[in-house]
Design a protein around this motif. Structure first.
Motif, PDB file in Angstrom:
ATOM      1  N   ARG A 133       0.837  -1.207   0.000  1.00  0.00           N
ATOM      2  CA  ARG A 133       0.000   0.000   0.000  1.00  0.00           C
ATOM      3  C   ARG A 133       0.870   1.255   0.000  1.00  0.00           C
ATOM      4  O   ARG A 133       0.441   2.311  -0.446  1.00  0.00           O
ATOM      5  CB  ARG A 133      -0.923   0.013   1.214  1.00  0.00           C
ATOM      6  N   ARG A 190      -0.318   4.409  -2.166  1.00  0.00           N
ATOM      7  CA  ARG A 190      -0.729   4.193  -3.554  1.00  0.00           C
ATOM      8  C   ARG A 190      -2.124   4.782  -3.795  1.00  0.00           C
ATOM      9  O   ARG A 190      -3.023   4.652  -2.964  1.00  0.00           O
ATOM     10  CB  ARG A 190      -0.683   2.712  -3.925  1.00  0.00           C
ATOM     11  N   THR A 214      -4.681   0.705  -7.605  1.00  0.00           N
ATOM     12  CA  THR A 214      -4.047  -0.613  -7.565  1.00  0.00           C
ATOM     13  C   THR A 214      -3.200  -0.871  -8.817  1.00  0.00           C
ATOM     14  O   THR A 214      -2.555  -1.918  -8.923  1.00  0.00           O
ATOM     15  CB  THR A 214      -5.106  -1.731  -7.405  1.00  0.00           C
ATOM     16  N   GLY A 217      -7.369  -4.414  -3.215  1.00  0.00           N
ATOM     17  CA  GLY A 217      -6.670  -3.848  -2.072  1.00  0.00           C
ATOM     18  C   GLY A 217      -7.026  -2.400  -1.800  1.00  0.00           C
ATOM     19  O   GLY A 217      -7.700  -1.747  -2.593  1.00  0.00           O
ATOM     20  N   VAL A 273      -6.541   1.610  -1.287  1.00  0.00           N
ATOM     21  CA  VAL A 273      -5.842   2.717  -1.958  1.00  0.00           C
ATOM     22  C   VAL A 273      -6.215   4.019  -1.249  1.00  0.00           C
ATOM     23  O   VAL A 273      -7.169   4.044  -0.467  1.00  0.00           O
ATOM     24  CB  VAL A 273      -6.208   2.784  -3.456  1.00  0.00           C
ATOM     25  N   TYR A 274      -5.462   5.084  -1.522  1.00  0.00           N
ATOM     26  CA  TYR A 274      -5.604   6.307  -0.728  1.00  0.00           C
ATOM     27  C   TYR A 274      -5.628   7.562  -1.591  1.00  0.00           C
ATOM     28  O   TYR A 274      -4.789   7.728  -2.468  1.00  0.00           O
ATOM     29  CB  TYR A 274      -4.426   6.421   0.252  1.00  0.00           C
ATOM     30  N   HIS A 276     -11.189   1.036  -1.606  1.00  0.00           N
ATOM     31  CA  HIS A 276     -10.665  -0.227  -2.154  1.00  0.00           C
ATOM     32  C   HIS A 276     -10.922  -0.333  -3.640  1.00  0.00           C
ATOM     33  O   HIS A 276     -11.983   0.062  -4.123  1.00  0.00           O
ATOM     34  CB  HIS A 276     -11.314  -1.422  -1.437  1.00  0.00           C
TER      35      HIS A 276
END
Ligand code: PHE
Length: 342
Positions: free
Chosen positions: A126, A168, A171, A192, A194-195, A208
C-alpha cells in the motif's frame, strides 16, 4: 475367622478400609497366612482337613473383597452421577461471533468470480514508490494526473535519499510489480486498499479497488467486454447485464474506456441490469506499450487489457448503500441493518 472378615468386608466404607481388611486377612502377614504357617506343626491327618479349609477361606475372602470393591466403585459412580449432572435442555450462553467486514465479503465474492474466469490474485504494497504508482504507468512528474489524484506523500527528512514513497492512489502499480515478477502471459486481479485525500458522501481517504490485467498474444477490447459482462452478471446475480464503453483517457491505457452498467431508477430505487440508464463503474483500456515496457514485457510480442474498479462502490450498488463513509464508521447498528454483522 470367616464370619469376622466377611462381616468387616460388608461394612467397609471405602477402598482404603477394604485394603486394610485385605492386609489383615489375606496379606502376607495376615491372619490366614499365619494359620497356614501352623499347618507345619500339624499331624498329616489334621493338615489334610485344615489345608483345603484355609485355602477355601482365602478364596472366599478374596472374592468377597473383589465383589465389595466393585460395589464401592459402582456406588461412587452413582454418587458422581447424582451430583455432577448437566441439564442439557438449558439454553446455551450466547457467544458473540465476529463477521467479515462488508468490504472483505465483497472482495471475496469478486475474487471468487474472477477465479472462475481464470484470474489469480496478485498483491502489492500500500506504500509504494512514486515510480511504481506513477512513472511506470506513464504518468511522468509533471503530469496533471498526479495533482488530480490528491496523493498522500510520505514525509522525508531533507537528507533522506531513498526514492519518494506515496500511499498508492490506485491498484495499478501492482500491474507493474506482477509483470516484473511473473512476465507474460498474465491473467490477474489485484484487490486492495488505496488512498486519496478526498472526503464526501462518495469519497473516503482510504477506499478499495480491484485491478484486472490480462496479457497474451492476441487479447483485445472484445475480451475485456466479455469478461466484464460475465463478471457483473455474476456479481449482481442478473443474467446478461449490458455494459457501455465510453471513450476516455488514462495515461496507462490506449485506447481507454470508462465502462457503465445498465440500470434504471424505479420509485427512487436503483435497479441494476434493468432499463436504459447507465451507471459508471470502472476505468479500463488496452495496456499502453510504455507500461508493458516498464514491466519488462516486450510490447511487440504481447498486448493486453487492464481495468480498475472501486470495490466499495460496487458494494454500495449491490446492497443499496447511499453513503460510502458508513463502511468505515464501524457502527454495529449499521452493519447489522445491512446484514453484515450478527
Ligand atoms: N487506475 C485507474 C483509477 O484508479 C483505473 C484504471 C485501471 C483505468 C486500469 C484503466 C486501467 O482511476
Amino acid at each position: 475367622l470367616k464370619a469376622k472378615y466377611l462381616g468387616q468386608i460388608a461394612g467397609a466404607a471405602d477402598e482404603n478400609a477394604l485394603e486394610t481388611i485385605r492386609l489383615a486377612a489375606v496379606g502376607k502377614k495376615g491372619e490366614v497366612a499365619l494359620k497356614m504357617r501352623e499347618l507345619g506343626k500339624m499331624t498329616p491327618e489334621e493338615r489334610q482337613v485344615a489345608g483345603p479349609a484355609l485355602n477355601a477361606l482365602k478364596d472366599e475372602i478374596n472374592s468377597a473383597l473383589a465383589a465389595k470393591k466393585a460395589a464401592l466403585a459402582d456406588a461412587a459412580l452413582d454418587a458422581r452421577l447424582r451430583t455432577e449432572w448437566l441439564d442439557v435442555t438449558l439454553p446455551s450462553r450466547t457467544r458473540r461471533q465476529g463477521t467479515l467486514h462488508p468490504v472483505s465479503q465483497v472482495t471475496e465474492e469478486v475474487t471468487a468470480i474472477f477465479a472462475e474466469l481464470g484470474f489469480s490474485v496478485a498483491e502489492g504494497p500500500r506504500i509504494d514508490t512514486d515510480w511504481y504508482n506513477f512513472d511506470a504507468l506513464n504518468i511522468p512528474g509533471h503530469h496533471p494526473a498526479r495533482a488530480e489524484m490528491d496523493t498522500f506523500y510520505m514525509h522525508r527528512a531533507p537528507d533522506d535519499d531513498r526514492p519518494p514513497h506515496v500511499l498508492r492512489t490506485h491498484t495499478s502499480p501492482v500491474q507493474i510489480r506482477t509483470m516484473e515478477k511473473r512476465g507474460a502471459p498474465l491473467r490477474i486481479i489485484c484487490p486492495g486498499g488505496v488512498y486519496r485525500a478526498d472526503y464526501d458522501q462518495t469519497h473516503t481517504p482510504m477506499f478499495h479497488q480491484v485491478e484486472g490485467l490480462a496479457i497474451d498474444k492476441d487479447i483485445s477490447m472484445a475480451n475485456l467486454k466479455w469478461v466484464l459482462e460475465e463478471f457483473f452478471s455474476a456479481f449482481f446475480e442478473i443474467n446478461g447485464i449490458k455494459t457501455r464503453f465510453r471513450a476516455s483517457h488514462f495515461p496507462f491505457t490506449e485506447p481507454s474506456a470508462e465502462v457503465d452498467i445498465q440500470c434504471s431508477w424505479v420509485d427512487g430505487q436503483l435497479r441494476i441490469g434493468e432499463g436504459d440508464g447507465w451507471m459508471e463503474v470502472l476505468g479500463s483500456g488496452m495496456v499502453h506499450p510504455k507500461v508493458l515496457q516498464a514491466g519488462g514485457i516486450d510490447p511487440n510480442d504481447w498486448q493486453g487489457f487492464a481495468f480498475g474498479m472501486g470495490i466499495d462502490r460496487i458494494a454500495m450498488l449491490k446492497y443499496g448503500i447511499p453513503d460510502l463513509r458508513a463502511f468505515f464508521d464501524s457502527d454495529l447498528r449499521w452493519l447489522r441493518h445491512y446484514g453484515f454483522a450478527a
